[in-house]
Design an enzyme around this catalytic site. Structure first.
Site, PDB file in Angstrom:
ATOM      1  N   ARG A 297     -32.072  15.858  60.164  1.00  0.00           N
ATOM      2  CA  ARG A 297     -31.309  14.902  59.371  1.00  0.00           C
ATOM      3  C   ARG A 297     -30.515  14.031  60.323  1.00  0.00           C
ATOM      4  NH1 ARG A 297     -27.226  17.254  55.010  1.00  0.00           N
ATOM      5  NH2 ARG A 297     -25.867  17.479  56.821  1.00  0.00           N
TER       6      ARG A 297
ATOM      7  N   TYR B 226     -19.640   9.374  57.388  1.00  0.00           N
ATOM      8  CA  TYR B 226     -19.961  10.749  57.038  1.00  0.00           C
ATOM      9  C   TYR B 226     -20.968  11.307  58.049  1.00  0.00           C
ATOM     10  CZ  TYR B 226     -22.375  14.754  55.679  1.00  0.00           C
ATOM     11  OH  TYR B 226     -22.945  15.993  55.773  1.00  0.00           O
TER      12      TYR B 226
ATOM     13  N   ASP C  33     -28.338  11.921  54.599  1.00  0.00           N
ATOM     14  CA  ASP C  33     -27.333  12.276  53.585  1.00  0.00           C
ATOM     15  C   ASP C  33     -26.469  11.052  53.293  1.00  0.00           C
ATOM     16  OD1 ASP C  33     -25.466  13.482  51.958  1.00  0.00           O
ATOM     17  OD2 ASP C  33     -25.004  15.130  53.332  1.00  0.00           O
TER      18      ASP C  33
ATOM     19  N   HIS D 243     -24.125  11.181  50.985  1.00  0.00           N
ATOM     20  CA  HIS D 243     -22.840  11.824  50.685  1.00  0.00           C
ATOM     21  C   HIS D 243     -22.078  11.135  49.561  1.00  0.00           C
ATOM     22  CE1 HIS D 243     -19.523  14.585  51.964  1.00  0.00           C
ATOM     23  NE2 HIS D 243     -20.572  15.302  52.318  1.00  0.00           N
TER      24      HIS D 243
ATOM     25  N   GLU E   9     -30.352  12.287  50.366  1.00  0.00           N
ATOM     26  CA  GLU E   9     -29.493  13.322  49.764  1.00  0.00           C
ATOM     27  C   GLU E   9     -28.249  12.727  49.119  1.00  0.00           C
ATOM     28  OE1 GLU E   9     -28.763  16.312  52.701  1.00  0.00           O
ATOM     29  OE2 GLU E   9     -26.822  16.859  51.858  1.00  0.00           O
TER      30      GLU E   9
ATOM     31  N   ARG F 231     -30.329  21.422  45.827  1.00  0.00           N
ATOM     32  CA  ARG F 231     -29.583  21.835  47.023  1.00  0.00           C
ATOM     33  C   ARG F 231     -28.644  23.027  46.813  1.00  0.00           C
ATOM     34  NH1 ARG F 231     -29.122  20.748  51.725  1.00  0.00           N
ATOM     35  NH2 ARG F 231     -27.102  19.725  51.898  1.00  0.00           N
TER      36      ARG F 231
ATOM     37  N   GLU G  16     -31.200  23.839  55.107  1.00  0.00           N
ATOM     38  CA  GLU G  16     -30.308  23.203  56.088  1.00  0.00           C
ATOM     39  C   GLU G  16     -29.785  24.268  57.057  1.00  0.00           C
ATOM     40  OE1 GLU G  16     -26.948  21.152  54.363  1.00  0.00           O
ATOM     41  OE2 GLU G  16     -26.096  20.668  56.322  1.00  0.00           O
TER      42      GLU G  16
ATOM     43  N   TRP H 194     -15.575  10.728  49.160  1.00  0.00           N
ATOM     44  CA  TRP H 194     -15.842  11.094  50.551  1.00  0.00           C
ATOM     45  C   TRP H 194     -17.211  11.730  50.637  1.00  0.00           C
ATOM     46  CZ3 TRP H 194     -16.798  15.771  53.097  1.00  0.00           C
ATOM     47  CH2 TRP H 194     -17.017  15.603  54.481  1.00  0.00           C
TER      48      TRP H 194
END
Ligand code: GCO
Ligand code: MG
Length: 402
Positions: free
Chosen positions: A147, A159, A210, A212, A236, A283, A339, A402
């Protein structure tokens, strides 16, 4: 057989972990992870003050009944605190049962469906070249999936970029750090990162990203489309998923596979996403979604719709969750990927474990139970240290995700 005693151990070998140990009258004990990043002591109290007294004297073999007792019996269902506490108990009980059976947990679940568990590492850097060099490092270590997260020009924090290589540790301030987010800067930049990675490394490795929770559904749709030429394994948390229906819009616009659910607690948080085939990977992992008992229920439901698993495995999931997840991953028929962020050597010393990494895969090991223990003397060396996750605001001060 009876549960004799149970205790909660809080330790901070580089970051905070909350661990539950359940002891039985037959000398066998089980270990569960109850860590909820940034809200650790809430779960500790939930367990110590409200749940553990109800466990003493119960038969630890009755895992399902205890799960239902804790879930239905609280009256106040779901939520991260409740479900992390239930997960810790459930994980410890499966550990006890597998130890009693003299089997590694995956055997008890139905046996291995694969030899190794494909993992992805988290490559991060301040800019594209630094991130690309990190990707190269993972490839050299044998990873098949990586990733990639990079600093964004014009933003001081992004992030996934920060303390640690081979992992990423966002929770390291005594009060929440304030970061600034700008969607336009990110959207213009993200495809360039993957353009560079594919140009440098070709298409043999799986690449993941990701988002996020930072985008709106239509922005996520647009990013997914822009990333299509780079053939991502997944995008993601493209948008917050409280409104599961919002993923329909993303889906209508892009074939980039979608992964979501690291913050989900129950099957109800992903029921619509799964049954409407709005995602490709779920996930949820052991500690966040009610332990092995409930995670298995989610995975079986997901299998009906060809949704595969992709368990969260950031540093705040303790080695206990990692170990238990690897047994689950080894068994689950609709496995996708796991992960894997490394823990610090101090953390590994507190949690001796049977699992190991080899050539891009993790293996759960052959120890009876889930194969992860806690060294209480080591744990006692590292007292709890308050640490918060950051928050994000837009440039004008508006609070963002966030
Ligand atoms: C990931 C996650 C983490 C979370 C962290 C929060 O995919 O690894 O998004 O980085 O931010 O687990 O506690
Ligand atoms: Mg994530």
């Amino acid at each position: 057989m009876k549960i004799d005693a149970a205790k909660v151990i809080v330790t901070s070998p580089g970051r905070n972990f909350v661990t539950l140990k359940i002891l039985t009258d037959q000398g066998v004990y089980g270990i569960g992870d109850a860590t909820l990043n940034g809200r650790e002591l809430a779960v500790m109290s939930y367990l110590q003050d409200h749940v553990l007294p109800c466990l003493i004297g119960r038969d630890p073999r009755r895992i399902e009944d205890i799960w239902q007792f804790l879930y239905r019996g609280a009256y106040w269902r779901r939520g991260p605190v409740t479900m992390s506490a239930i997960a810790a108990i459930d994980t410890a009980l499966w550990d006890i049962k597998a130890k009693m059976a003299g089997m590694p947990l995956h055997d008890l679940l139905g046996g291995k469906s694969r030899e190794g568990v494909m993992v992805y590492g988290h490559a991060n850097g301040r800019d594209i070249e630094e991130t690309a060099d990190e990707v190269a490092r993972y490839i050299d270590m044998g990873y098949k999936a990586i990733r990639a997260q990079s600093g964004v020009p014009g933003l001081t924090d992004a992030y996934g970029v920060g303390r640690g290589k081979l992992f990423y540790e966002p929770a390291d301030t005594a009060l929440p750090a304030e970061t600034i987010w700008d969607t336009r800067k990110y959207m213009n930049f993200a495809p360039k990162l993957f353009d560079r990675l594919r140009a440098r490394f070709g298409f043999d490795h799986h690449l993941l990203h990701d988002v996020h929770h930072r985008l709106t559904p239509i922005e996520a749709a647009s990013l997914g489309k822009a990333l299509e030429p780079y053939d991502l394994f997944w995008m993601e948390d493209a948008t917050p998923a409280e409104n599961q229906e919002s993923f329909r819009l993303i889906r209508q616009h892009t074939t980039t596979p979608l992964a979501v659910g690291e913050i989900f607690n129950t099957i109800w948080d992903c029921k619509d996403l799964i049954q409407n085939q709005l995602i490709d990977y779920i996930r949820t992992t052991v500690v966040r979604a009610g332990g092995i008992t409930h995670l298995r229920r989610i995975a079986d439901f997901a299998a009906l719709y060809q949704v595969r698993t992709g368990c969260h495995g950031a540093t705040d999931l303790s080695p206990v969750t990692m170990g238990a997840a690897l047994h689950f991953d080894s068994w689950v028929p609709n496995f996708g990927i796991q992960e894997y962020m490394r823990h610090t050597p101090e953390t590994d010393a507190v949690f001796p474990h049977a699992y190991y990494f080899d050539q891009g895969s993790l293996y759960p090991g052959d120890a009876a139970g889930h194969g992860v223990d806690i060294d209480e003397a080591e744990a006692a060396k590292y007292p709890y240290k308050p640490a918060y996750l950051p928050v994000a605001r837009l440039e004008d001060g508006t609070m963002w995700n966030w």
